[in-house]
Scaffold this active site. Sequence first.
Site, PDB file in Angstrom:
ATOM      1  N   GLY A 294       0.810  -1.210   0.000  1.00  0.00           N
ATOM      2  CA  GLY A 294       0.000   0.000   0.000  1.00  0.00           C
ATOM      3  C   GLY A 294       0.845   1.263   0.000  1.00  0.00           C
ATOM      4  O   GLY A 294       0.358   2.351   0.282  1.00  0.00           O
ATOM      5  N   LEU A 295       2.131   1.145  -0.325  1.00  0.00           N
ATOM      6  CA  LEU A 295       3.001   2.323  -0.381  1.00  0.00           C
ATOM      7  C   LEU A 295       3.292   2.710  -1.828  1.00  0.00           C
ATOM      8  O   LEU A 295       4.146   3.523  -2.105  1.00  0.00           O
ATOM      9  CB  LEU A 295       4.297   2.066   0.396  1.00  0.00           C
ATOM     10  CG  LEU A 295       4.075   1.818   1.896  1.00  0.00           C
ATOM     11  CD1 LEU A 295       5.366   1.388   2.570  1.00  0.00           C
ATOM     12  CD2 LEU A 295       3.522   3.065   2.577  1.00  0.00           C
ATOM     13  N   SER A 296       2.536   2.090  -2.720  1.00  0.00           N
ATOM     14  CA  SER A 296       2.553   2.434  -4.134  1.00  0.00           C
ATOM     15  C   SER A 296       3.877   2.191  -4.838  1.00  0.00           C
ATOM     16  O   SER A 296       4.411   3.055  -5.524  1.00  0.00           O
ATOM     17  CB  SER A 296       2.122   3.890  -4.332  1.00  0.00           C
ATOM     18  OG  SER A 296       1.596   3.997  -5.606  1.00  0.00           O
TER      19      SER A 296
ATOM     20  N   ASP B  36      -1.816   7.998  -6.679  1.00  0.00           N
ATOM     21  CA  ASP B  36      -0.490   7.411  -6.484  1.00  0.00           C
ATOM     22  C   ASP B  36       0.545   8.002  -7.442  1.00  0.00           C
ATOM     23  O   ASP B  36       1.657   8.352  -7.041  1.00  0.00           O
ATOM     24  CB  ASP B  36      -0.543   5.893  -6.687  1.00  0.00           C
ATOM     25  CG  ASP B  36      -1.436   5.214  -5.664  1.00  0.00           C
ATOM     26  OD1 ASP B  36      -1.937   5.910  -4.752  1.00  0.00           O
ATOM     27  OD2 ASP B  36      -1.648   3.990  -5.789  1.00  0.00           O
TER      28      ASP B  36
HETATM   29  P1  ADP Z   1       1.570  -1.208  -4.297  1.00  0.00           P
HETATM   30  O1  ADP Z   1       1.557  -0.251  -5.415  1.00  0.00           O
HETATM   31  O2  ADP Z   1       0.745  -0.749  -3.143  1.00  0.00           O
HETATM   32  O3  ADP Z   1       2.936  -1.602  -3.839  1.00  0.00           O
HETATM   33  P2  ADP Z   1       0.377  -2.868  -6.304  1.00  0.00           P
HETATM   34  O4  ADP Z   1      -0.296  -4.185  -6.273  1.00  0.00           O
HETATM   35  O5  ADP Z   1      -0.349  -1.707  -6.875  1.00  0.00           O
HETATM   36  O6  ADP Z   1       0.875  -2.555  -4.816  1.00  0.00           O
HETATM   37  O7  ADP Z   1       1.730  -2.994  -7.122  1.00  0.00           O
HETATM   38  C1  ADP Z   1       2.638  -4.036  -6.862  1.00  0.00           C
HETATM   39  C2  ADP Z   1       3.049  -4.677  -8.172  1.00  0.00           C
HETATM   40  O8  ADP Z   1       3.766  -3.721  -8.971  1.00  0.00           O
HETATM   41  C3  ADP Z   1       4.007  -5.832  -7.979  1.00  0.00           C
HETATM   42  O9  ADP Z   1       3.323  -7.041  -7.783  1.00  0.00           O
HETATM   43  C4  ADP Z   1       4.798  -5.816  -9.283  1.00  0.00           C
HETATM   44  O10 ADP Z   1       4.067  -6.448 -10.321  1.00  0.00           O
HETATM   45  C5  ADP Z   1       4.860  -4.348  -9.627  1.00  0.00           C
HETATM   46  N1  ADP Z   1       6.094  -3.738  -9.109  1.00  0.00           N
HETATM   47  C6  ADP Z   1       6.189  -2.730  -8.236  1.00  0.00           C
HETATM   48  N2  ADP Z   1       7.468  -2.402  -7.984  1.00  0.00           N
HETATM   49  C7  ADP Z   1       8.221  -3.245  -8.729  1.00  0.00           C
HETATM   50  C8  ADP Z   1       9.623  -3.428  -8.900  1.00  0.00           C
HETATM   51  N3  ADP Z   1      10.522  -2.686  -8.261  1.00  0.00           N
HETATM   52  N4  ADP Z   1      10.035  -4.397  -9.761  1.00  0.00           N
HETATM   53  C9  ADP Z   1       9.125  -5.145 -10.418  1.00  0.00           C
HETATM   54  N5  ADP Z   1       7.809  -5.027 -10.294  1.00  0.00           N
HETATM   55  C10 ADP Z   1       7.340  -4.091  -9.450  1.00  0.00           C
HETATM   56 MG    MG Z   2      -0.147   0.298  -6.553  1.00  0.00          MG
END
Ligand code: ADP
Ligand code: MG
Length: 377
Positions: free
Chosen positions: A127-129, A175
Amino acid sequence: MAATTTEAEAGSDFRERFGRNFERAAQAPGRVNLIGEHTDYNGGFVLPTAIPQKTRAEVARRSDRRVRAASAEADRGRISEFVLGEETRRGAWIDYIQGVTAELARRGLAVPGFDLWIQSAVPLGSGLSSSAALEVSVLRALRDLAGFPLDDVTLALVGQRAENDLVGAPVGIMDQMASSLADVGVALFLDTRSLASERIPIPRGAGLLVVDSGVRHDHASGDYRRRRAECEDAARRLGVRELRDLTVERRPDLERLPEPLRRRARHVVTENERVIEASAALRRSDLPLLGRLFDASHESQRDDFEVSVPAVDAIVAAARAEPGVFGARLTGGGFGGSVVVLAGADGDADRGPRIVERAARAGAPAARLVVVSGEKG
Ligand code: ADP
Ligand code: MG
């Protein structure tokens, strides 16, 4: 990326994968929403700020139409590939990158082939985007590489479209706007309808903690959709375009809605007011008032919008029991997720661990401190 990773090491990670050096690098932060929950898809207001953790994207141009991308945080660093113009959903992290290139092309920009290496300190799926940090960091790196004439608001819109279309997540604009326009120590008051925004410095005396409950509900996206539908239903019955448009004089109309629509709408309407009051409190450095608004927002999410869970409530209660804490609330979409705590920036480094420990004993065994920011003021 780990705190110990140096620029040289980061460069050699790219080189290890692609056999050459990167040409451009850019970063973008994760975010935490201070207040304004479930207001974005009702045309309302939000107040996020950037967290210290960032995602870093390194790129180098290719002479063909391929994109080859790898992330230290996904797929054990293995390279994924796609061809520009042939972006299709795979249900994998590369969809975020495919979404970005497809949307840039849709806007008439000539995207070159490129190699991409990603490292991130933003926890994924807390949830920290991390998703917006990924999109914005990649877009910044590509803007720099190809000289795209994109301003920071357009950049955020491209990221949102990427996530809505290729990834298939019906997220609002908060976000990406936060990652693109906010900074650590600066909150972004955002009107999600007009995209008008104001950067409001967070007072030096304020400290922020974020505690992840470790709870994720599988049905979270279904529940999220149901809440959206309930808000749309309430707006339709009230004869307004979005709940944002319910003016003060028309508030008594809420009483005519059937339950649970009445409580859902009441949350959105009162939360929008709280965002405006919270922005004023920030400008005046009135931390006690800001804390009371955090608390009221949590109660509204718990009782009216019904998006909290017992572990989250336990963390909120543990935080409020701490001296020096002004307020605490569920942040993010809910059904699990994280709690944001407003405290004094008094250098009490044990406060976060104490909250986590107390919460763990009171029904949040997976609680974990994920963000601490604020200088001693
Ligand atoms: P949040 O944005 O709250 O962290 P989300 O479900 O919206 O959660 O996004 C998480 C998804 O975004 C991960 O499962 C992955 O697919 C992708 N993601 C985010 N950061 C990375 C990263 N550094 N490397 C690869 N994929 C990423
Ligand atoms: Mg997200």
